[in-house]
Design an enzyme around this catalytic site. Structure first.
Site, PDB file in Angstrom:
ATOM      1  N   ASP A  93       0.865  -1.170   0.000  1.00 46.16           N
ATOM      2  CA  ASP A  93       0.000   0.000   0.000  1.00 46.16           C
ATOM      3  C   ASP A  93       0.906   1.226   0.000  1.00 46.16           C
ATOM      4  O   ASP A  93       2.081   1.142   0.375  1.00 46.16           O
ATOM      5  CB  ASP A  93      -0.907  -0.018   1.240  1.00 46.16           C
ATOM      6  CG  ASP A  93      -2.053   0.993   1.096  1.00 46.16           C
ATOM      7  OD1 ASP A  93      -2.829   1.139   2.044  1.00 46.16           O
ATOM      8  OD2 ASP A  93      -2.145   1.644   0.035  1.00 46.16           O
ATOM      9  N   ASP A 266      -8.040  -7.171   1.209  1.00 45.46           N
ATOM     10  CA  ASP A 266      -7.063  -7.302   2.300  1.00 45.46           C
ATOM     11  C   ASP A 266      -7.723  -6.839   3.582  1.00 45.46           C
ATOM     12  O   ASP A 266      -8.571  -5.925   3.549  1.00 45.46           O
ATOM     13  CB  ASP A 266      -5.815  -6.453   2.016  1.00 45.46           C
ATOM     14  CG  ASP A 266      -5.988  -5.022   2.504  1.00 45.46           C
ATOM     15  OD1 ASP A 266      -6.551  -4.214   1.752  1.00 45.46           O
ATOM     16  OD2 ASP A 266      -5.594  -4.734   3.656  1.00 45.46           O
ATOM     17  N   CYS A 304     -12.830 -27.883   8.825  1.00 48.41           N
ATOM     18  CA  CYS A 304     -11.573 -27.275   8.357  1.00 48.41           C
ATOM     19  C   CYS A 304     -10.483 -28.324   8.330  1.00 48.41           C
ATOM     20  O   CYS A 304     -10.338 -29.118   9.261  1.00 48.41           O
ATOM     21  CB  CYS A 304     -11.179 -26.121   9.291  1.00 48.41           C
ATOM     22  SG  CYS A 304      -9.606 -25.341   8.839  1.00 48.41           S
ATOM     23  N   CYS A 306      -7.180 -27.610   8.111  1.00 51.44           N
ATOM     24  CA  CYS A 306      -5.873 -26.976   8.347  1.00 51.44           C
ATOM     25  C   CYS A 306      -5.095 -27.717   9.421  1.00 51.44           C
ATOM     26  O   CYS A 306      -5.644 -28.508  10.201  1.00 51.44           O
ATOM     27  CB  CYS A 306      -6.047 -25.499   8.731  1.00 51.44           C
ATOM     28  SG  CYS A 306      -6.302 -25.170  10.482  1.00 51.44           S
ATOM     29  N   CYS A 309      -6.618 -27.577  12.978  1.00 54.22           N
ATOM     30  CA  CYS A 309      -7.842 -28.354  13.183  1.00 54.22           C
ATOM     31  C   CYS A 309      -7.585 -29.849  13.098  1.00 54.22           C
ATOM     32  O   CYS A 309      -8.365 -30.657  13.592  1.00 54.22           O
ATOM     33  CB  CYS A 309      -8.903 -27.942  12.167  1.00 54.22           C
ATOM     34  SG  CYS A 309      -9.471 -26.253  12.471  1.00 54.22           S
ATOM     35  N   HIS A 335      -4.854 -20.867  11.775  1.00 51.46           N
ATOM     36  CA  HIS A 335      -6.207 -21.322  11.413  1.00 51.46           C
ATOM     37  C   HIS A 335      -7.001 -20.216  10.727  1.00 51.46           C
ATOM     38  O   HIS A 335      -7.637 -20.437   9.683  1.00 51.46           O
ATOM     39  CB  HIS A 335      -6.985 -21.790  12.647  1.00 51.46           C
ATOM     40  CG  HIS A 335      -8.448 -21.926  12.347  1.00 51.46           C
ATOM     41  ND1 HIS A 335      -8.984 -23.009  11.641  1.00 51.46           N
ATOM     42  CD2 HIS A 335      -9.486 -21.072  12.566  1.00 51.46           C
ATOM     43  CE1 HIS A 335     -10.279 -22.829  11.461  1.00 51.46           C
ATOM     44  NE2 HIS A 335     -10.612 -21.656  12.004  1.00 51.46           N
TER      45      HIS A 335
HETATM   46  C1  LIG Z   1      -9.523  -1.243   7.198  1.00 48.77           C
HETATM   47  N1  LIG Z   1     -10.151  -0.341   6.275  1.00 48.77           N
HETATM   48  C2  LIG Z   1      -9.462   0.280   5.305  1.00 48.77           C
HETATM   49  N2  LIG Z   1      -8.163   0.033   5.019  1.00 48.77           N
HETATM   50  C3  LIG Z   1      -7.859   0.891   4.020  1.00 48.77           C
HETATM   51  C4  LIG Z   1      -6.646   1.088   3.361  1.00 48.77           C
HETATM   52  C5  LIG Z   1      -5.449   0.257   3.764  1.00 48.77           C
HETATM   53  C6  LIG Z   1      -5.553  -1.113   3.151  1.00 48.77           C
HETATM   54  N3  LIG Z   1      -4.747  -2.067   3.914  1.00 48.77           N
HETATM   55  C7  LIG Z   1      -3.300  -1.875   3.803  1.00 48.77           C
HETATM   56  C8  LIG Z   1      -2.584  -2.087   5.133  1.00 48.77           C
HETATM   57  C9  LIG Z   1      -2.979  -1.037   6.190  1.00 48.77           C
HETATM   58  C10 LIG Z   1      -2.185  -1.259   7.487  1.00 48.77           C
HETATM   59  C11 LIG Z   1      -2.474  -2.641   8.051  1.00 48.77           C
HETATM   60  C12 LIG Z   1      -2.125  -3.678   6.997  1.00 48.77           C
HETATM   61  C13 LIG Z   1      -0.633  -3.619   6.681  1.00 48.77           C
HETATM   62  C14 LIG Z   1      -0.322  -2.240   6.149  1.00 48.77           C
HETATM   63  C15 LIG Z   1      -0.682  -1.189   7.190  1.00 48.77           C
HETATM   64  C16 LIG Z   1      -1.086  -1.992   4.872  1.00 48.77           C
HETATM   65  C17 LIG Z   1      -2.914  -3.457   5.724  1.00 48.77           C
HETATM   66  C18 LIG Z   1      -6.578   2.114   2.369  1.00 48.77           C
HETATM   67  N4  LIG Z   1      -5.381   2.345   1.721  1.00 48.77           N
HETATM   68  C19 LIG Z   1      -5.300   3.355   0.825  1.00 48.77           C
HETATM   69  N5  LIG Z   1      -4.143   3.600   0.203  1.00 48.77           N
HETATM   70  N6  LIG Z   1      -6.379   4.147   0.520  1.00 48.77           N
HETATM   71  C20 LIG Z   1      -7.597   3.949   1.089  1.00 48.77           C
HETATM   72  O1  LIG Z   1      -8.549   4.699   0.793  1.00 48.77           O
HETATM   73  C21 LIG Z   1      -7.728   2.883   2.067  1.00 48.77           C
HETATM   74  C22 LIG Z   1      -8.950   2.645   2.712  1.00 48.77           C
HETATM   75  C23 LIG Z   1      -9.007   1.642   3.690  1.00 48.77           C
HETATM   76  N7  LIG Z   1     -10.004   1.226   4.513  1.00 48.77           N
END
Ligand SMILES: CNc1nc2c(CCNC[C@]34C[C@H]5C[C@H](C[C@H](C5)C3)C4)c3nc(N)[nH]c(=O)c3cc2[nH]1
Length: 372
Positions: A93, A266, A304, A306, A309, A335
């Site tokens: 991200d 994710d 499951c 896994c 389990c 799990h």
């Molecule tokens: C939960 N809701 C939500 N997430 C969002 C994320 C992060 C996606 N996950 C990456 C991430 C975020 C954290 C936690 C883990 C590892 C790492 C740091 C990367 C997943 C988002 N990322 C970006 N660039 N833009 C969004 O609008 C957005 C909206 C979200 N709405």
């Protein structure tokens, strides 16, 4: 049809579809759930456990790795795949969302986001150019444009201004992207306003990306609002490109999103809930610390297959959790990840059989009828 993504089967009765996404570190079967690894590790899981659980791709993160250990160090050590001994695809991200969600002191300007590190208090400026440079240095297979995720309660005027900047940042992200072997995805914003979502998407398509993500969701909005935005965008997103909804979600959210034609997801839920003893099963959620499991010799989830389990009882998992054993986090996480990934496998199979509509009805019923 882009050469990195092919829709393989369109379910005859709904918008769900299976696809194949080709990246430098291998092919991914969609719909796919991506386990998240914040600091270059999926907490409490080794890479071979991840592949054993069926993980095809994992998520890492620009914000955390830029601050620690630093993207230049990871690059010098051979990149993220070598650093963490993961030889399958990685998606990173772009870091904007994490600055917004993790730091107090931050200032958003046209140039980028100024923030104070939550680790050592040092000041930083994350820009689209730096975000792309970090993601290229890490060597991810799929990288994300640097965007702004507006707060769920932001008014129309704020959202409108924010998405215009996100589009300008998307152009700057693409201009800064030199490693053509990596796939670059755009992120659609626009809050709960369908017309703004449409504008954001049209502007991003005008720039041109390898895939399109829905951002700005799962940030505390009501479920019907989230489903409304997913519905509105589903018909607007180009059908022959991968569709990724960021931060989604619960097992029910995943089924609802696949039903609306989305491909990639994710969420921290399976890993974070695991460490809190909240486990997902075919009969609904199991809160493993509850007394009712004290003498339960049965597997966590009889349906499951896994490692957990097959080898441990609920009684033992409850004991580990209450004793604060490290093994509790390891087994619970294994799990939950295996269960999420097996759910995605069952979803792909149902789509191939044109049975996803029936799967969706049965799934909801199963998850919500059995008493815990
Ligand atoms: C939960 N809701 C939500 N997430 C969002 C994320 C992060 C996606 N996950 C990456 C991430 C975020 C954290 C936690 C883990 C590892 C790492 C740091 C990367 C997943 C988002 N990322 C970006 N660039 N833009 C969004 O609008 C957005 C909206 C979200 N709405």
């Amino acid at each position: 049809m882009p050469d990195h993504f092919q829709v393989e089967h369109q379910d005859g009765g709904c918008r769900a579809r299976t696809g194949r996404l080709t990246t430098p570190h291998g092919e991914i079967q969609t719909p796919i759930f991506m386990p998240v690894g914040t600091n270059a590790s999926v907490k409490a899981m080794r890479p071979e456990d991840l592949t054993d659980a069926g993980a095809q791709i994992i998520l890492a993160n620009t914000y955390h790795l830029y601050l620690r250990p630093g993207h230049r160090l990871v690059e010098e050590l051979g990149g993220l795949h070598r650093f963490m001994s993961w030889d399958r695809p990685i998606l990173t991200d772009s870091g904007g969302f994490q600055v917004y969600s993790l730091t107090e002191l931050r200032k958003i300007t046209e140039e980028g986001v100024k923030f104070r590190s939550h680790i050592d208090g040092s000041m930083h400026l994350l820009t689209p150019e730096l975000s792309i440079k970090v993601q290229e240095a890490l060597g991810a297979d799929i990288i994300m444009c640097f965007d702004e995720c507006p707060p769920a309660d932001a008014g129309r005027e704020y959202v409108e201004r924010s998405l215009a900047m996100t589009t300008r940042w998307a152009q700057r992200s693409k201009d800064a992207h030199t490693r053509r072997d990596q796939l670059l995805f755009g992120i659609v914003q626009g809050g709960r306003f369908s017309d703004l979502r449409q504008r954001s998407l049209q502007e991003l398509q005008g720039i041109g990306f390898d895939g399109y993500a829905l951002g700005g969701l799962s940030v505390g909005e009501e479920k019907p609002v989230m489903h409304e935005v997913m519905d509105a965008c589903s018909d607007l997103l180009p059908a022959d490109y991968p569709r990724y909804i960021m931060g989604i979600g619960t097992p029910e959210d995943l089924v609802e999103a696949v039903w609306r034609g989305y491909d990639m997801f994710d969420c921290v839920m399976p890993t974070r809930n695991a460490r809190n003893g909240m486990l997902f099963t075919s009969q609904g959620r199991v809160n493993i610390k509850r007394k009712q499991y004290e003498q339960d010799q049965g597997p966590l989830d009889p349906a499951c297959s896994c490692y957990v389990c097959r080898n441990y009882s609920r009684a033992y998992l409850r004991h580990l959790f209450r004793s604060g054993e490290i093994l509790a986090s390891m087994l619970n996480t294994h799990h939950n990840i295996a269960w999420y990934l097996s759910l995605m496998g069952r979803i792909r199979e149902a789509i191939r059989q044109d049975q996803f509509e029936a799967f969706r009805k049965e799934f909801y019923h199963q998850q919500h009828t059995t008493a815990e």
